[in-house]
Design a protein around this motif. Structure first.
Motif, short mmCIF file in Angstrom:
data_model
loop_
_atom_site.label_atom_id
_atom_site.label_comp_id
_atom_site.label_asym_id
_atom_site.label_seq_id
_atom_site.Cartn_x
_atom_site.Cartn_y
_atom_site.Cartn_z
N GLU A 210 0.83 -1.21 0.00
CA GLU A 210 0.00 0.00 0.00
C GLU A 210 0.86 1.25 0.00
OE1 GLU A 210 -2.67 -0.37 3.32
OE2 GLU A 210 -3.86 -1.93 2.33
N ARG A 211 1.97 1.22 0.69
CA ARG A 211 2.87 2.38 0.75
C ARG A 211 3.73 2.52 -0.50
NH1 ARG A 211 4.97 3.34 6.72
NH2 ARG A 211 3.34 2.33 7.91
N ARG A 212 3.83 1.44 -1.26
CA ARG A 212 4.66 1.42 -2.48
C ARG A 212 6.09 1.86 -2.18
NH1 ARG A 212 -0.45 3.08 -4.57
NH2 ARG A 212 -1.10 1.74 -6.27
N ILE A 213 6.66 1.27 -1.12
CA ILE A 213 7.99 1.68 -0.70
C ILE A 213 9.05 0.61 -0.86
CG2 ILE A 213 7.20 3.42 0.95
CD1 ILE A 213 7.67 1.34 3.18
N SER A 214 8.68 -0.57 -1.32
CA SER A 214 9.67 -1.64 -1.30
C SER A 214 9.50 -2.59 -2.46
CB SER A 214 9.55 -2.41 0.01
OG SER A 214 10.40 -3.52 0.00
N ASN A 215 10.58 -3.29 -2.73
CA ASN A 215 10.54 -4.34 -3.74
C ASN A 215 10.77 -5.71 -3.09
OD1 ASN A 215 13.19 -4.00 -3.09
ND2 ASN A 215 13.94 -3.85 -5.17
N VAL A 216 10.21 -5.89 -1.89
CA VAL A 216 10.30 -7.19 -1.22
C VAL A 216 9.45 -8.19 -1.98
CG1 VAL A 216 9.85 -8.49 0.90
CG2 VAL A 216 10.63 -6.13 1.05
N THR A 217 10.03 -9.35 -2.26
CA THR A 217 9.30 -10.43 -2.92
C THR A 217 9.15 -11.55 -1.90
OG1 THR A 217 10.22 -9.78 -5.05
CG2 THR A 217 9.32 -12.00 -4.88
N TYR A 218 7.96 -12.13 -1.85
CA TYR A 218 7.65 -13.15 -0.85
C TYR A 218 7.63 -14.54 -1.48
CZ TYR A 218 6.57 -9.23 2.10
OH TYR A 218 6.70 -8.08 2.83
N PHE A 219 8.12 -15.52 -0.72
CA PHE A 219 8.27 -16.89 -1.21
C PHE A 219 7.73 -17.88 -0.19
CE2 PHE A 219 11.41 -14.36 -3.37
CZ PHE A 219 11.41 -14.85 -4.66
N GLN A 220 7.31 -19.04 -0.68
CA GLN A 220 6.87 -20.14 0.19
C GLN A 220 8.05 -21.03 0.60
OE1 GLN A 220 3.82 -20.48 1.41
NE2 GLN A 220 3.05 -18.76 0.26
N SER A 221 9.13 -21.02 -0.19
CA SER A 221 10.27 -21.90 0.13
C SER A 221 11.57 -21.10 0.19
CB SER A 221 10.40 -23.02 -0.90
OG SER A 221 11.08 -22.58 -2.04
N ILE A 222 12.44 -21.54 1.08
CA ILE A 222 13.74 -20.89 1.24
C ILE A 222 14.59 -21.07 -0.02
CG2 ILE A 222 14.82 -22.86 2.40
CD1 ILE A 222 15.50 -19.19 3.25
N SER A 223 14.53 -22.22 -0.65
CA SER A 223 15.36 -22.44 -1.83
C SER A 223 14.94 -21.53 -2.98
CB SER A 223 15.35 -23.91 -2.26
OG SER A 223 14.04 -24.34 -2.54
N ASN A 224 13.64 -21.32 -3.16
CA ASN A 224 13.19 -20.40 -4.22
C ASN A 224 13.62 -18.97 -3.94
OD1 ASN A 224 11.98 -22.51 -5.59
ND2 ASN A 224 9.92 -22.01 -4.92
N ALA A 225 13.51 -18.54 -2.69
CA ALA A 225 13.92 -17.18 -2.33
C ALA A 225 15.42 -17.00 -2.53
CB ALA A 225 13.54 -16.90 -0.88
N PHE A 226 16.19 -17.95 -2.06
CA PHE A 226 17.65 -17.88 -2.16
C PHE A 226 18.10 -17.88 -3.63
CE2 PHE A 226 21.85 -20.15 -1.78
CZ PHE A 226 22.54 -19.09 -1.20
N ASN A 227 17.55 -18.78 -4.42
CA ASN A 227 17.92 -18.83 -5.85
C ASN A 227 17.51 -17.57 -6.59
OD1 ASN A 227 19.29 -21.33 -5.90
ND2 ASN A 227 17.32 -22.39 -5.85
N TRP A 228 16.36 -17.02 -6.27
CA TRP A 228 15.91 -15.76 -6.89
C TRP A 228 16.93 -14.65 -6.61
CZ3 TRP A 228 14.22 -11.06 -4.67
CH2 TRP A 228 13.61 -10.19 -5.56
N LEU A 229 17.33 -14.53 -5.35
CA LEU A 229 18.30 -13.49 -4.99
C LEU A 229 19.65 -13.71 -5.66
CD1 LEU A 229 17.73 -12.82 -1.19
CD2 LEU A 229 17.46 -11.18 -3.07
N LYS A 230 20.10 -14.96 -5.71
CA LYS A 230 21.40 -15.24 -6.31
C LYS A 230 21.45 -14.81 -7.78
CE LYS A 230 23.20 -19.28 -5.75
NZ LYS A 230 23.54 -20.67 -5.44
N HIS A 231 20.31 -14.81 -8.45
CA HIS A 231 20.28 -14.46 -9.87
C HIS A 231 19.93 -13.00 -10.13
CE1 HIS A 231 20.08 -18.88 -9.95
NE2 HIS A 231 20.89 -18.70 -10.95
N LYS A 232 19.86 -12.21 -9.10
CA LYS A 232 19.60 -10.77 -9.24
C LYS A 232 20.90 -10.02 -9.34
CE LYS A 232 15.22 -10.60 -9.42
NZ LYS A 232 14.63 -10.16 -10.66
#
Length: 142
Positions: free
Chosen positions: A120-142
């Motif tokens: 609602e504040r439009r202040i962040s680019n936090v992306t939410y994940f259900q699994s740690i491996s998906n979150a970690f791999n997403w970040l590694k490729h950024k």
């Protein structure tokens, strides 16, 4: 290939408490926090300050919040995370943040409230994940 973050002998540990571990992974250039159990607002605020110090010191642009084991957050903590803390993280240079939803359904409600407030504040680019491996791999490729 899926992978999970690990604390290697090259990692720099910034905080090691029963409710959170914060560490920098130089191999992945990611600052990580692994949450566990209940935290008071004062503890959340102190951890937030330490994370901000680590972001500044390491020049971190990628952050991973592993909230799988966290318990319910009080209203003050939710407001701090979705407001001041998130704004300070962006100001400190964080470009990508990944958060992993908690396993506990009631804790997930807290994270849902934070996520909604940030959007609602439009202040962040936090992306939410259900699994740690998906979150970690997403970040590694950024």
């Amino acid at each position: 290939m899926e992978s999970e973050p690990v604390i290697s002998n090259k990692s720099r540990v910034y905080l090691d408490k029963p409710y959170v571990k914060v560490f920098w992974s130089p191999e992945d250039s990611i600052l990580m926090s692994k949450w566990s159990g209940f935290c008071t607002f004062e503890e959340i605020k102190a951890v937030g300050d330490r994370i901000l110090d680590a972001v500044t010191f390491e020049g971190a642009q990628k952050v991973l919040y592993d909230a799988r084991q966290i318990e319910v957050l009080d209203d003050n903590s939710q407001r701090y995370i979705s407001g001041t803390f998130t704004q300070e993280m962006i100001s400190s240079g964080v470009k990508f943040a990944a958060a992993v939803f908690p396993d506990d359904i009631f804790a997930k409600f807290s994270i849902d409230d934070i996520q909604r407030d940030i959007q609602e504040r439009r202040i962040s680019n936090v992306t939410y994940f259900q699994s740690i491996s998906n979150a970690f791999n997403w970040l590694k490729h950024k």
